[in-house]
Design a protein around this motif. Structure first.
Motif, PDB file in Angstrom:
ATOM      1  N   GLN A 106       4.817   1.061   7.391  1.00  0.00           N
ATOM      2  CA  GLN A 106       4.228   0.049   6.533  1.00  0.00           C
ATOM      3  C   GLN A 106       4.357  -1.326   7.173  1.00  0.00           C
ATOM      4  N   THR A 107       3.403  -2.166   6.791  1.00  0.00           N
ATOM      5  CA  THR A 107       3.467  -3.555   7.242  1.00  0.00           C
ATOM      6  C   THR A 107       4.497  -4.295   6.392  1.00  0.00           C
ATOM      7  N   PRO A 108       4.975  -5.466   6.867  1.00  0.00           N
ATOM      8  CA  PRO A 108       5.926  -6.246   6.053  1.00  0.00           C
ATOM      9  C   PRO A 108       5.395  -6.581   4.666  1.00  0.00           C
ATOM     10  N   ALA A 109       4.093  -6.891   4.557  1.00  0.00           N
ATOM     11  CA  ALA A 109       3.523  -7.222   3.242  1.00  0.00           C
ATOM     12  C   ALA A 109       3.571  -6.030   2.307  1.00  0.00           C
ATOM     13  N   GLU A 110       3.251  -4.826   2.858  1.00  0.00           N
ATOM     14  CA  GLU A 110       3.312  -3.612   2.039  1.00  0.00           C
ATOM     15  C   GLU A 110       4.734  -3.310   1.607  1.00  0.00           C
ATOM     16  N   GLN A 111       5.682  -3.548   2.519  1.00  0.00           N
ATOM     17  CA  GLN A 111       7.072  -3.311   2.167  1.00  0.00           C
ATOM     18  C   GLN A 111       7.529  -4.237   1.049  1.00  0.00           C
ATOM     19  N   GLN A 112       7.093  -5.494   1.080  1.00  0.00           N
ATOM     20  CA  GLN A 112       7.462  -6.436   0.024  1.00  0.00           C
ATOM     21  C   GLN A 112       6.870  -6.013  -1.318  1.00  0.00           C
ATOM     22  N   ARG A 113       5.595  -5.556  -1.302  1.00  0.00           N
ATOM     23  CA  ARG A 113       4.983  -5.103  -2.549  1.00  0.00           C
ATOM     24  C   ARG A 113       5.716  -3.888  -3.104  1.00  0.00           C
ATOM     25  N   GLN A 114       6.066  -2.962  -2.202  1.00  0.00           N
ATOM     26  CA  GLN A 114       6.785  -1.764  -2.654  1.00  0.00           C
ATOM     27  C   GLN A 114       8.141  -2.136  -3.239  1.00  0.00           C
ATOM     28  N   ALA A 115       8.812  -3.103  -2.614  1.00  0.00           N
ATOM     29  CA  ALA A 115      10.122  -3.528  -3.125  1.00  0.00           C
ATOM     30  C   ALA A 115       9.980  -4.138  -4.517  1.00  0.00           C
ATOM     31  N   ARG A 116       8.910  -4.930  -4.733  1.00  0.00           N
ATOM     32  CA  ARG A 116       8.689  -5.521  -6.051  1.00  0.00           C
ATOM     33  C   ARG A 116       8.434  -4.435  -7.095  1.00  0.00           C
ATOM     34  N   HIS A 117       7.594  -3.455  -6.716  1.00  0.00           N
ATOM     35  CA  HIS A 117       7.326  -2.361  -7.653  1.00  0.00           C
ATOM     36  C   HIS A 117       8.592  -1.592  -7.986  1.00  0.00           C
ATOM     37  N   LEU A 118       9.441  -1.386  -6.990  1.00  0.00           N
ATOM     38  CA  LEU A 118      10.685  -0.658  -7.232  1.00  0.00           C
ATOM     39  C   LEU A 118      11.586  -1.433  -8.189  1.00  0.00           C
ATOM     40  N   ARG A 119      11.666  -2.753  -7.999  1.00  0.00           N
ATOM     41  CA  ARG A 119      12.490  -3.560  -8.906  1.00  0.00           C
ATOM     42  C   ARG A 119      11.962  -3.499 -10.329  1.00  0.00           C
ATOM     43  N   VAL A 120      10.629  -3.535 -10.474  1.00  0.00           N
ATOM     44  CA  VAL A 120      10.040  -3.439 -11.812  1.00  0.00           C
ATOM     45  C   VAL A 120      10.368  -2.089 -12.448  1.00  0.00           C
TER      46      VAL A 120
END
Length: 264
Positions: A106-120
């Motif tokens: 994954q790209t860094p942007a995708e990783q950040q989005r995934q991390a946000r979804h995981l926190r939610v």
């Protein structure tokens, strides 16, 4: 006392807590797996999977075990609900780990989005857990207050303090004293005709409704003043038979049908 196998290490602690509690009930009731299967309607192999952590026991199996062993099913059902959430989370993580194609680079942007979804997702799970525990505590408090109210009315004693939740809370079974007045049936616990009752409600009004459901031929289970799954199913059967809206809630039209219904 049974010699239990060690539970799988990958089980979430909330799942392990449920299984350990179920094992303890089985041991306390001195039930073999065969006897447990005969009394709950679930097979021997099913209980072996449930109690060894290979499958998550469904709500109905947990409730059946609690009833057979004389334990309060409501606390166990809260544990089962939490365990089911953890179980589904664990299976999702395992499926992703076992499928290399599902985890491409994954790209860094995708990783950040995934991390946000995981926190939610984690926050949502925490909220659900907190609400489940709060609901269970509220139910226990209301049940305790209802039992104290019944004891005061029967004994003519004024309460000297606020009712509190206790692990040693003993279930109450109410007595139905049925009589017919002016064409309506009463069970001697409440004369209400308009109080709304639904899941998690407890008290004399629920016990009155359970008596009337039993008299009408739609068995609600124990007359314990607790609006649980059996009572809800009995209400739905009564509503369907009477041509009412089937919603599992005791509303004024349902009270009227219960008060006036002919026995089946």
């Amino acid at each position: 006392m049974s010699r239990w196998k060690e539970l799988p290490a990958e089980l979430h602690p909330d799942v392990q807590r449920l299984i350990v509690r179920l094992r303890g009930l089985k041991d306390r009731g001195e039930l073999s797996t065969r006897r447990l299967a005969a009394r709950t309607g679930y097979s021997v192999k099913s209980w072996q999977r449930y109690l060894n952590g290979r499958s998550l026991p469904p709500r109905e199996a947990v409730e059946s075990l609690a009833r057979v062993c004389g334990d309060d099913p409501h606390r166990l059902l809260v544990l089962q609900e939490i365990a089911a959430q953890r179980w589904s989370e664990g299976r999702a993580v395992t499926a992703a780990a076992d499928d290399p194609a599902a985890t491409p680079e994954q790209t860094p942007a995708e990783q950040q989005r995934q991390a946000r979804h995981l926190r939610v997702a984690v926050t949502a799970a925490a909220v659900v857990t907190a609400l489940s525990v709060t609901t269970a505590l509220l139910l226990a408090v209301r049940l305790t207050e209802a039992r104290a109210q019944l004891a005061q009315e029967r004994n003519g004693v004024v309460a000297t303090g606020v009712a509190t939740v206790s692990e040693s809370l003993v279930p109450v079974i109410y007595t139905c004293e049925l009589e017919q007045r002016d064409g309506r049936w009463y069970a001697g616990l409440s004369r209400t005709t308009n109080i709304l009752l639904s899941n998690t409600h407890v008290g004399l009004e629920v016990a009155e409704a359970q008596c009337l459901l039993q008299r009408a031929g739609t068995e609600p289970g124990d007359i314990d003043g607790v609006f649980g799954p059996k009572t809800r199913r009995a209400v739905e059967r009564m509503q369907k038979r009477s041509g009412l809206i089937v919603n599992g809630v005791i509303d004024p039209p349902t009270w009227q049908a219960l008060r006036e219904a002919a026995p089946r």
